[in-house]
Motif scaffolding. Structure first.
Motif, mmCIF file in Angstrom:
data_model
loop_
_atom_site.group_PDB
_atom_site.id
_atom_site.type_symbol
_atom_site.label_atom_id
_atom_site.label_comp_id
_atom_site.label_asym_id
_atom_site.label_seq_id
_atom_site.Cartn_x
_atom_site.Cartn_y
_atom_site.Cartn_z
ATOM 1 N N LEU A 14 -5.722 3.486 -12.643
ATOM 2 C CA LEU A 14 -4.763 4.276 -12.931
ATOM 3 C C LEU A 14 -3.657 3.930 -14.025
ATOM 4 C CD1 LEU A 14 -4.209 5.365 -9.200
ATOM 5 C CD2 LEU A 14 -5.574 6.760 -11.037
ATOM 6 N N ILE A 15 -3.406 2.760 -14.017
ATOM 7 C CA ILE A 15 -2.513 2.161 -15.205
ATOM 8 C C ILE A 15 -3.112 1.153 -15.657
ATOM 9 C CG2 ILE A 15 -0.436 2.816 -13.460
ATOM 10 C CD1 ILE A 15 -0.290 -0.049 -12.732
ATOM 11 N N GLN A 67 -3.009 -3.301 -7.450
ATOM 12 C CA GLN A 67 -3.924 -2.105 -6.790
ATOM 13 C C GLN A 67 -4.192 -1.172 -7.542
ATOM 14 O OE1 GLN A 67 -3.122 0.439 -3.217
ATOM 15 N NE2 GLN A 67 -4.346 -1.045 -2.205
ATOM 16 N N LEU A 68 -2.991 -0.627 -8.441
ATOM 17 C CA LEU A 68 -3.432 0.549 -9.263
ATOM 18 C C LEU A 68 -4.042 0.159 -10.411
ATOM 19 C CD1 LEU A 68 0.217 2.202 -8.926
ATOM 20 C CD2 LEU A 68 -1.937 3.085 -7.904
ATOM 21 N N THR A 69 -3.905 -1.014 -10.876
ATOM 22 C CA THR A 69 -4.646 -1.473 -12.112
ATOM 23 C C THR A 69 -6.203 -1.565 -11.555
ATOM 24 O OG1 THR A 69 -2.890 -2.670 -12.803
ATOM 25 C CG2 THR A 69 -4.804 -3.211 -13.595
ATOM 26 N N ARG A 74 0.674 6.337 -6.900
ATOM 27 C CA ARG A 74 -0.552 7.099 -6.904
ATOM 28 C C ARG A 74 -0.333 8.503 -6.922
ATOM 29 N NH1 ARG A 74 -2.907 5.456 -2.805
ATOM 30 N NH2 ARG A 74 -3.585 3.456 -3.791
ATOM 31 N N THR A 101 -9.503 11.753 -7.850
ATOM 32 C CA THR A 101 -9.287 11.169 -6.444
ATOM 33 C C THR A 101 -10.259 11.893 -5.460
ATOM 34 O OG1 THR A 101 -7.565 12.525 -6.160
ATOM 35 C CG2 THR A 101 -6.961 10.260 -6.946
ATOM 36 N N ALA A 160 2.012 1.532 -3.642
ATOM 37 C CA ALA A 160 0.841 2.090 -4.380
ATOM 38 C C ALA A 160 0.594 3.504 -4.155
ATOM 39 C CB ALA A 160 -0.211 1.294 -4.242
ATOM 40 N N THR A 170 -0.970 11.461 -9.867
ATOM 41 C CA THR A 170 -2.433 12.582 -9.734
ATOM 42 C C THR A 170 -1.446 13.890 -9.924
ATOM 43 O OG1 THR A 170 -1.926 12.225 -7.463
ATOM 44 C CG2 THR A 170 -3.794 11.120 -8.520
ATOM 45 N N GLU A 199 0.825 -1.122 -0.155
ATOM 46 C CA GLU A 199 0.022 -0.018 -0.004
ATOM 47 C C GLU A 199 0.671 1.305 -0.016
ATOM 48 O OE1 GLU A 199 -2.488 -0.201 3.384
ATOM 49 O OE2 GLU A 199 -4.084 -1.476 2.250
ATOM 50 N N GLN A 230 -7.609 0.298 -9.599
ATOM 51 C CA GLN A 230 -8.110 1.713 -9.604
ATOM 52 C C GLN A 230 -8.190 2.376 -10.872
ATOM 53 O OE1 GLN A 230 -5.509 3.163 -6.514
ATOM 54 N NE2 GLN A 230 -6.506 2.116 -4.771
ATOM 55 N N VAL A 285 0.917 4.443 -17.375
ATOM 56 C CA VAL A 285 -0.146 5.313 -16.912
ATOM 57 C C VAL A 285 -1.392 5.756 -17.964
ATOM 58 C CG1 VAL A 285 -0.671 7.751 -15.749
ATOM 59 C CG2 VAL A 285 1.483 6.761 -15.452
#
Length: 387
Positions: free
Chosen positions: A369-370, A363-365, A326, A387, A322, A330, A319, A367, A380
């Motif tokens: 984001l990537i 986790q980013l996938t 993140r 967010t 990530a 952003t 986390e 969400q 990206v």
């Protein structure tokens, strides 16, 4: 193994004629050509025997010589000084959570494959153990599944045998898995009734026959699963669902002994050998959980000034990784379309296991984001959610 590899090369020798030097040459010959080039045919190509198989032959010879030593036939076993191939580095490659979801969705379209893939992911059972399941092994009231037999196959011949370690396992099931099996049982009952047959407690859970009278050959299951994942463009095998179950349990904080019991390992040492990377990640998470539960001392410790903010910190190492990525996405540090560091680079930068960095990317996938493409770096997304 004796018929194909031991008797042709060693069978003509006396027991006392086998020396450690001869065994070393013997193992080298097996690693050169599995056919021993006795009568090489046209277009013959030497293929080495796998190191794991050579080690099994070494253990077989060791057992025989140990018995000969006990009976007084020899004074010392030559296998004690022989050097079989070293044990290979174990590195399981389970499907990612995103790939597992794809496989589950695709398998659910097949009435005979969906429940089996589900059970393989949830229980971590071997394919032969799944093929040997009978309806009397399933207890929907207490939500327990009993693994007590396995189906073996060599060529086209199949037979029912004991489990690999000759043990019975009682696996607790969750409510969703229990409900799935109950629905599948009802569907199989209707299928049997449509041809005038009926399921019995001894009927096999997974069978090509409507009445479940015969087991399903394990190789046919492997072929069907291979066709499924090939259509999805995922490079994996049915056995790796077992790895997926183990890694997810360890990553969730389940202790290694419990995981070993569900997988049917004799002890936690085998589990640790296979899943050391995921155990390290769980250990990192445990240290963070422990520090968060320590009582606050009345007198400040003689350390650097406390610079903690009131914002919630990530609880797990992945986390933290990530969160940093993140923030970079952003605030524009990582522009849309730019490539992220590789898994190995992230693991090196943050001093974590590669599996921990992989969970951060996953986790980013999720969400959005990537975007992750097999064989390429994660990039990206051009449109980043607010967010």
């Amino acid at each position: 193994m004796v018929t194909k590899h031991v008797q042709p090369l060693l069978g003509h020798l006396r027991l006392s004629a086998i020396t450690p030097e001869l065994l070393d040459h013997y193992y080298s010959e097996l690693r050169r050509c599995r056919d021993h080039c006795r009568r090489p045919q046209k277009n013959h190509r030497c293929r080495p025997l796998a190191p794991a198989t050579v080690r099994k032959i070494h253990y077989l010879l060791s057992g025989a010589y140990h018995r000969a030593f006990r009976w007084g036939w020899i004074d010392r076993s030559p296998t004690m000084d022989a050097a079989p191939p070293p044990k290979a580095h174990l590195e399981p490659q389970p499907p990612t959570p995103a790939e597992a979801a794809q496989i589950m969705d695709a398998a659910a379209r097949h009435s005979n494959l969906g429940p089996l893939v589900w059970l393989a992911m949830v229980t971590g059972a071997r394919r032969g153990e799944l093929c040997a399941l009978r309806w009397r092994h399933f207890d929907p009231v207490h939500r327990v599944l009993v693994i007590r037999a396995s189906i073996a196959q060599v060529g086209t011949t199949t037979w029912e045998k004991d489990t690999k370690l000759h043990q019975r396992r009682h696996l607790a099931l969750d409510a969703d898995t229990t409900a799935m099996l109950v629905r599948y049982h009802h569907a199989q009952q209707h299928r049997a009734a449509s041809i005038g047959a009926a399921l019995t407690p001894d009927s096999f859970v997974f069978s090509a026959r409507a009445d479940g009278a015969t087991w399903r050959p394990p190789d046919s299951l492997t072929r069907q699963y291979r066709r499924l994942v090939t259509r999805l463009g995922i490079r994996t095998t049915l056995h790796k669902l077992r790895h997926y179950s183990a890694t997810e349990l360890i990553a969730a904080g389940v202790d290694v002994r419990t995981v070993a019991g569900r997988l049917g390992h004799s002890d936690g040492g085998t589990t640790l050998a296979y899943y050391a990377a995921w155990v390290r990640e769980a250990d990192q998470r445990a240290s963070n959980i422990l520090i968060s539960r320590l009582p606050t001392p009345r007198r400040p410790l003689a350390t650097k000034p406390d610079t903690r903010t009131t914002t919630r910190r990530p609880r797990c190492p992945y986390e933290t990784i990530a969160a940093e990525l993140r923030t970079a996405i952003t605030d524009g540090t990582l522009t849309p379309g730019s490539a992220l560091p590789t898994i190995q680079e992230l693991a090196t930068i943050h001093h974590v296991a590669p599996s921990t960095a992989h969970r951060a990317i996953a986790q980013l996938t999720r969400q959005h984001l990537i975007t992750v493409t097999r064989g390429c770096r994660a990039r990206v997304n051009k449109t980043v959610p607010s967010t």
